[in-house]
Design an enzyme around this catalytic site. Sequence first.
Site, PDB file in Angstrom:
ATOM      1  NE  ARG A 164      -4.244  -0.044   2.599  1.00 48.06           N
ATOM      2  CZ  ARG A 164      -5.185  -0.981   2.625  1.00 48.06           C
ATOM      3  NH1 ARG A 164      -4.910  -2.229   2.393  1.00 48.06           N
ATOM      4  NH2 ARG A 164      -6.415  -0.639   2.887  1.00 48.06           N
ATOM      5  NE  ARG A 191     -11.218   1.833   5.202  1.00 50.39           N
ATOM      6  CZ  ARG A 191     -12.315   1.098   5.017  1.00 50.39           C
ATOM      7  NH1 ARG A 191     -13.413   1.338   5.697  1.00 50.39           N
ATOM      8  NH2 ARG A 191     -12.299   0.123   4.143  1.00 50.39           N
TER       9      ARG A 191
HETATM   10  P1  AP5 Z   1      -8.473  -3.457   4.283  1.00 49.59           P
HETATM   11  O1  AP5 Z   1      -9.211  -4.485   5.003  1.00 49.59           O
HETATM   12  O2  AP5 Z   1      -7.513  -3.839   3.231  1.00 49.59           O
HETATM   13  O3  AP5 Z   1      -9.503  -2.387   3.716  1.00 49.59           O
HETATM   14  P2  AP5 Z   1      -9.539  -1.512   2.352  1.00 49.59           P
HETATM   15  O4  AP5 Z   1      -8.393  -1.473   1.458  1.00 49.59           O
HETATM   16  O5  AP5 Z   1      -9.980  -0.210   2.849  1.00 49.59           O
HETATM   17  O6  AP5 Z   1     -10.470  -2.274   1.463  1.00 49.59           O
HETATM   18  P3  AP5 Z   1     -11.852  -2.869   1.821  1.00 49.59           P
HETATM   19  O7  AP5 Z   1     -11.676  -4.208   2.450  1.00 49.59           O
HETATM   20  O8  AP5 Z   1     -12.657  -1.855   2.593  1.00 49.59           O
HETATM   21  O9  AP5 Z   1     -12.512  -2.951   0.380  1.00 49.59           O
HETATM   22  P4  AP5 Z   1     -12.400  -4.061  -0.752  1.00 49.59           P
HETATM   23  O10 AP5 Z   1     -11.751  -3.458  -1.936  1.00 49.59           O
HETATM   24  O11 AP5 Z   1     -11.852  -5.337  -0.210  1.00 49.59           O
HETATM   25  O12 AP5 Z   1     -13.941  -4.223  -1.101  1.00 49.59           O
HETATM   26  P5  AP5 Z   1     -14.961  -5.445  -0.848  1.00 49.59           P
HETATM   27  O13 AP5 Z   1     -14.634  -6.561  -1.755  1.00 49.59           O
HETATM   28  O14 AP5 Z   1     -15.093  -5.745   0.609  1.00 49.59           O
HETATM   29  O15 AP5 Z   1      -7.640  -2.562   5.322  1.00 49.59           O
HETATM   30  C1  AP5 Z   1      -8.250  -2.112   6.536  1.00 49.59           C
HETATM   31  C2  AP5 Z   1      -7.246  -1.331   7.352  1.00 49.59           C
HETATM   32  O16 AP5 Z   1      -6.130  -2.173   7.723  1.00 49.59           O
HETATM   33  C3  AP5 Z   1      -6.580  -0.136   6.636  1.00 49.59           C
HETATM   34  O17 AP5 Z   1      -7.373   1.033   6.710  1.00 49.59           O
HETATM   35  C4  AP5 Z   1      -5.268   0.003   7.418  1.00 49.59           C
HETATM   36  O18 AP5 Z   1      -5.473   0.614   8.645  1.00 49.59           O
HETATM   37  C5  AP5 Z   1      -4.898  -1.454   7.673  1.00 49.59           C
HETATM   38  N1  AP5 Z   1      -4.079  -2.010   6.585  1.00 49.59           N
HETATM   39  C6  AP5 Z   1      -4.404  -3.046   5.762  1.00 49.59           C
HETATM   40  N2  AP5 Z   1      -3.420  -3.286   4.882  1.00 49.59           N
HETATM   41  C7  AP5 Z   1      -2.427  -2.387   5.158  1.00 49.59           C
HETATM   42  C8  AP5 Z   1      -1.158  -2.118   4.568  1.00 49.59           C
HETATM   43  N3  AP5 Z   1      -0.719  -2.837   3.535  1.00 49.59           N
HETATM   44  N4  AP5 Z   1      -0.427  -1.127   5.091  1.00 49.59           N
HETATM   45  C9  AP5 Z   1      -0.854  -0.405   6.151  1.00 49.59           C
HETATM   46  N5  AP5 Z   1      -2.059  -0.599   6.740  1.00 49.59           N
HETATM   47  C10 AP5 Z   1      -2.846  -1.577   6.247  1.00 49.59           C
HETATM   48  O19 AP5 Z   1     -16.316  -4.762  -1.380  1.00 49.59           O
HETATM   49  C11 AP5 Z   1     -16.922  -3.681  -0.692  1.00 49.59           C
HETATM   50  C12 AP5 Z   1     -18.447  -3.804  -0.741  1.00 49.59           C
HETATM   51  O20 AP5 Z   1     -18.895  -3.646  -2.078  1.00 49.59           O
HETATM   52  C13 AP5 Z   1     -18.977  -5.182  -0.290  1.00 49.59           C
HETATM   53  O21 AP5 Z   1     -20.171  -4.973   0.421  1.00 49.59           O
HETATM   54  C14 AP5 Z   1     -19.257  -5.925  -1.603  1.00 49.59           C
HETATM   55  O22 AP5 Z   1     -20.309  -6.868  -1.492  1.00 49.59           O
HETATM   56  C15 AP5 Z   1     -19.614  -4.797  -2.555  1.00 49.59           C
HETATM   57  N6  AP5 Z   1     -19.157  -5.009  -3.933  1.00 49.59           N
HETATM   58  C16 AP5 Z   1     -17.956  -5.526  -4.336  1.00 49.59           C
HETATM   59  N7  AP5 Z   1     -17.879  -5.538  -5.689  1.00 49.59           N
HETATM   60  C17 AP5 Z   1     -19.041  -4.998  -6.149  1.00 49.59           C
HETATM   61  C18 AP5 Z   1     -19.555  -4.753  -7.466  1.00 49.59           C
HETATM   62  N8  AP5 Z   1     -18.842  -5.043  -8.578  1.00 49.59           N
HETATM   63  N9  AP5 Z   1     -20.777  -4.204  -7.562  1.00 49.59           N
HETATM   64  C19 AP5 Z   1     -21.519  -3.906  -6.445  1.00 49.59           C
HETATM   65  N10 AP5 Z   1     -21.076  -4.125  -5.174  1.00 49.59           N
HETATM   66  C20 AP5 Z   1     -19.854  -4.671  -5.030  1.00 49.59           C
END
Ligand code: AP5
Length: 217
Positions: free
Chosen positions: A90, A173
């Site tokens: 990241r 975020r």
């Molecule tokens: P992390 O858990 O990685 O969160 P993020 O990057 O903010 O990503 P998300 O998990 O929120 O989203 P996603 O892209 O996975 O979407 P999802 O598939 O769930 O990180 C959390 C925290 O940990 C960070 O803020 C930081 O503090 C720490 N951290 C983690 N990694 C780090 C690193 N490398 N360095 C430093 N700190 C770190 O989908 C979202 C929603 O949309 C779901 O409800 C889903 O059903 C829906 N959805 C998905 N695709 C579609 C579509 N095509 N159409 C409609 N709805 C959809």
Amino acid sequence: MAKFFILIGPPGAGKGTQAKIVAEKHGLVHISSGDLFRENLKNQTELGKQAQGYISRGELVPDDLTIRMVRERISRPDCQKGALLDGFPRTPAQADALAGMLKEFDSKVELVPLIEVPTEILIERLSGRWTCRAQGHVFHEKFNPPQKTGICDFDGSELYQREDDQKATVVNRIKVYSEQTAPLIEYYNSRKLLVRIDGTKSIEQVTKELLSVIEKV
Ligand code: AP5
Ligand code: MG
């Protein structure tokens, strides 16, 4: 040689949703740094305690802690064939560290799909997301509802709303992503590894596009 793929994209782009499907189809291990941190938080490990404040504020956990955690995960025997990384790296420092550790394992990053979704859609996706306690499967109350409210379709565990999915934290975020993670787009583009995927399409359509680019590798 082991194959490593990295999914990048803003919070809510669908990285976790897609990684679970694509990793299974390709026999790859899915490694989500966010899921690893949440596991540590749940078990109240030393790492979990150190990461807690950053995660609840929607900030990045410091590079050294994150790199150490991912390095330990990648060193396990189940990654011998490779892995699909979700949420790591990241920062450019994490990307350099990853390249270094993969080199040690005589391996490298094969491809970096970037899932692109505009901010308004991200906020709607995260505010309706429900996450599985056991294995991090994700659902959406409108776009991808579970068969039974509050229960994961895959393992029957409880679904909950992540603390960092509250609106103010989501906005932070997204800001953190544009400031600290977006530079990776150019980082991987200049190494000819980046491929852009339109993440506004349906979950099935995005999976199809991801599978098609990964299969070419
Ligand atoms: P992390 O858990 O990685 O969160 P993020 O990057 O903010 O990503 P998300 O998990 O929120 O989203 P996603 O892209 O996975 O979407 P999802 O598939 O769930 O990180 C959390 C925290 O940990 C960070 O803020 C930081 O503090 C720490 N951290 C983690 N990694 C780090 C690193 N490398 N360095 C430093 N700190 C770190 O989908 C979202 C929603 O949309 C779901 O409800 C889903 O059903 C829906 N959805 C998905 N695709 C579609 C579509 N095509 N159409 C409609 N709805 C959809
Ligand atoms: Mg995720």
